[in-house]
Enzyme design. Structure first.
Site, short mmCIF file in Angstrom:
data_model
loop_
_atom_site.label_atom_id
_atom_site.label_comp_id
_atom_site.label_asym_id
_atom_site.label_seq_id
_atom_site.Cartn_x
_atom_site.Cartn_y
_atom_site.Cartn_z
N ASP A 1 -73.31 31.67 24.99
CA ASP A 1 -72.91 32.81 24.18
C ASP A 1 -73.79 34.01 24.54
O ASP A 1 -75.02 33.89 24.61
CB ASP A 1 -73.08 32.47 22.70
CG ASP A 1 -71.96 33.02 21.84
OD1 ASP A 1 -71.60 34.19 22.04
OD2 ASP A 1 -71.45 32.29 20.97
N ASP B 1 -69.68 37.88 22.80
CA ASP B 1 -69.53 38.20 21.38
C ASP B 1 -69.16 39.67 21.21
O ASP B 1 -69.72 40.55 21.86
CB ASP B 1 -70.86 37.90 20.67
CG ASP B 1 -70.77 38.08 19.17
OD1 ASP B 1 -69.97 37.35 18.54
OD2 ASP B 1 -71.50 38.93 18.63
N GLU C 1 -64.54 37.58 23.34
CA GLU C 1 -64.16 37.56 21.93
C GLU C 1 -63.73 38.98 21.60
O GLU C 1 -64.55 39.84 21.31
CB GLU C 1 -65.33 37.15 21.04
CG GLU C 1 -64.91 37.06 19.57
CD GLU C 1 -66.02 37.39 18.57
OE1 GLU C 1 -65.95 36.90 17.43
OE2 GLU C 1 -66.93 38.16 18.92
N HIS D 1 -66.51 28.91 14.51
CA HIS D 1 -67.61 29.03 13.56
C HIS D 1 -67.47 30.20 12.60
O HIS D 1 -68.33 30.39 11.74
CB HIS D 1 -68.93 29.18 14.34
CG HIS D 1 -69.01 30.46 15.12
ND1 HIS D 1 -68.21 30.71 16.21
CD2 HIS D 1 -69.77 31.56 14.95
CE1 HIS D 1 -68.48 31.91 16.68
NE2 HIS D 1 -69.42 32.45 15.94
N ASP D 2 -66.40 30.99 12.75
CA ASP D 2 -66.23 32.18 11.91
C ASP D 2 -65.04 32.09 10.96
O ASP D 2 -64.83 33.02 10.17
CB ASP D 2 -66.03 33.42 12.79
CG ASP D 2 -67.33 33.97 13.35
OD1 ASP D 2 -68.38 33.76 12.71
OD2 ASP D 2 -67.30 34.60 14.42
#
Length: 529
Positions: free
Chosen positions: A112, A216, A275, A336-337
């Site tokens: 990430d 990200d 993302e 995870h969000d």
């Protein structure tokens, strides 16, 4: 160093597709995967010890959420040092060991990267605060004077994703921009030093053997010139639906063209995954032109409900938008969000059916840790254990991200279910004893064995994953049916059984089948024929 190991993995040559085009990529959230030292927090050594499980599961690559040095104001997405490991996760030696062992198992590692913002404890930002207004280091961030008679108002009306103003005032009177928490100041990507630094960070991890990067907030790096007011209240409701002055600006594409040059310097098909929350699938496709990134998360699919008509429309739109740029479509149900899809769809049956649908589509699929166990969202966490920054804001947000981040169960009948010897940083429900890896392994009716079987069939069946289109077949209302070569997938999204002529021999089903021409409620079946 492990660059040679990454080079040794299979690569694309000539006209053959890259490995990522039909890869199944497993997301590991490090603090919640496996704890090796008994401190209740997952770590890199825990991940390394569980890599054989991921190999047996049948995935192609592992995406690791952030493990960098960080004050953990936002679970590691506030990075203080992009070249160091946070002690809670281990050391740089541990990261090297994870990459090295993954490659030995034939797994790739995607790390990430957080380029939109850093931590307020990053050395650049701390020095910018010390140097004061008008100094060179402040130009690497978005410092501005305030509005009002004495600069007491924020420079514009932008709101933080976590609620409240997107600006925080420092003691000398200036304000700095943070689209997320105040502890996460945004970089100014118009500054050459920021661009140079991140190209250097890319090379650092590529030299260590990383096979790619999940980027990200890939859509947020460039802000509209002059940072204009949005002129709207309730800005959070606009995310992903409208063009915003701080998201999806055209200037981001020049950044990713420069990154692609770096990625292409390295052998082994190193990739970038965006993302990128955009207003449309066509806008997402712009990140994936041949000289930019390789994949982007398909949030339009993730946000589609359990409805046949809506799913078909999203699938068609997704495939159609990626085809002109030659990029694979990606499919994702949880991360995870967001609320885990078992809870979001309303049942385990629907979650299992959705998984088989996703894995039958052409392109690359993402699996979030624990979804292969059928884990539900944990919706009753005590307030005192919550850690999501949005939970602590006063604008009514629920902080729901903690509920999908509870450590996963491995074995045993009591918490922490083999996660580690010292408890877990978020409490695990008592009913998870029956959902552990140990409890499900070998049970042909378990969700874990369904995923293992599906991934095995996907590897063995040439039609699955490959290509960029599906052939839709006639089907009753509420049912999806499509062909890919001699493979057929049928999906009943209704709560009643539906009669449908059997298109071949059953290969795999998400639920129990009865009559051969009856498709059960909330069930997906793979057929050969």
């Amino acid at each position: 160093m492990t660059q040679h190991l990454a080079d040794a993995l299979p690569t694309s040559t000539g006209t053959q597709p890259g490995w990522w085009r039909e890869a199944v990529i497993y997301q590991v959230y490090p603090r919640s995967f496996a704890d090796s030292n008994g401190d209740g927090m997952g770590d890199l050594e825990g991940i390394r010890s569980r890599l054989p499980y991921l190999k047996e599961l049948g995935v192609d690559a592992v995406w690791l959420s952030p493990f960098y040095a960080s004050p953990q104001a936002d679970a590691g997405y506030d990075v203080a040092d992009y070249r160091a490991i946070d002690p809670m996760f281990g050391t740089l030696h541990d990261a090297d060991a994870v990459i090295r062992e993954a490659h030995e198992l034939g797994l790739r590692i995607i790390v990430d990267l957080v380029p939109n913002h850093c931590s307020d404890q990053h050395e650049w930002f701390k020095q910018a605060l010390r140097e004061g207004p008008g100094t060179p280091l402040r130009e690497r961030f978005h410092f501005r004077p305030g509005q009002g008679d004495s600069g007491e108002l924020p420079p514009n009306d932008w709101e933080s994703i976590f609620g409240g103003p997107a600006w925080t005032r420092v003691p000398d009177g200036e304000w700095y921009l943070h689209l997320f928490a105040p502890e996460q100041p945004d970089f100014n990507w118009e500054h050459p030093a920021v661009q140079d630094e991140f190209r250097s960070i890319l090379r650092f991890w590529l030299d260590l053997g990383a096979d790619g990067f999940r980027i990200d907030v890939a859509h947020g790096l460039v802000k509209a010139p002059g940072l204009p007011d949005l002129g709207r209240d309730e800005q959070l409701k606009l995310l992903g639906n409208q063009v915003l002055p701080f998201f999806d600006q055209d200037g981001v594409h020049e950044i990713y063209r420069s990154w692609r040059l770096v990625l292409d310097e390295y052998a082994g098909d190193r990739i970038g995954v965006a993302e990128a929350w955009t207003p449309s699938a066509d806008r997402t496709a712009l990140y994936l032109r041949p000289d930019e990134l390789h994949q982007a998360f398909n949030f339009h699919y993730l946000n589609t409900g359990w409805d046949a008509e809506a799913l078909r429309a999203t699938i068609d739109e997704s495939l159609d938008s990626m085809r002109p740029v030659g990029a694979p479509t990606t499919w994702v149900l949880s991360n995870h969000d967001v609320v885990r899809h078992r809870t979001r769809f309303g049942s385990l049956e629907r979650a299992r059916a959705a998984a088989l649908l996703m894995l039958a589509l052409p392109g690359s699929a993402y699996v979030y840790q624990g979804e292969e166990l059928g884990l539900p969202e944990v919706v009753d966490l005590p307030d005192e254990v919550r850690q999501d920054p949005s939970f602590f804001k006063a604008n009514g947000q629920d902080g729901l991200r903690d509920g999908c981040r509870v450590p996963i169960p491995w074995s045993g009948d009591q918490a922490p279910y083999g996660f580690g010897t010292g408890g877990s940083w978020l409490p695990q429900p008592a009913e998870w004893a029956g959902l552990s890896v140990e409890a499900q392994t070998g049970d042909p009716d378990s969700t874990l064995e369904l995923y293992r079987s599906a991934l095995r069939v996907r590897r063995e069946h040439p039609a699955l994953g490959a290509g960029d289109a599906v052939e839709w077949l006639p089907a009753p209302a509420g049912v999806l049916a499509f062909r890919r070569g001699d493979f057929v997938c049928t999906v009943n999204t209704t709560d009643e059984p539906v009669r449908l002529p059997a298109p071949g021999t059953v290969v795999l089903a998400s639920g129990e089948l009865g009559e051969p021409d009856v498709l059960p409620a909330d069930c997906t079946v793979w057929w050969q024929g």
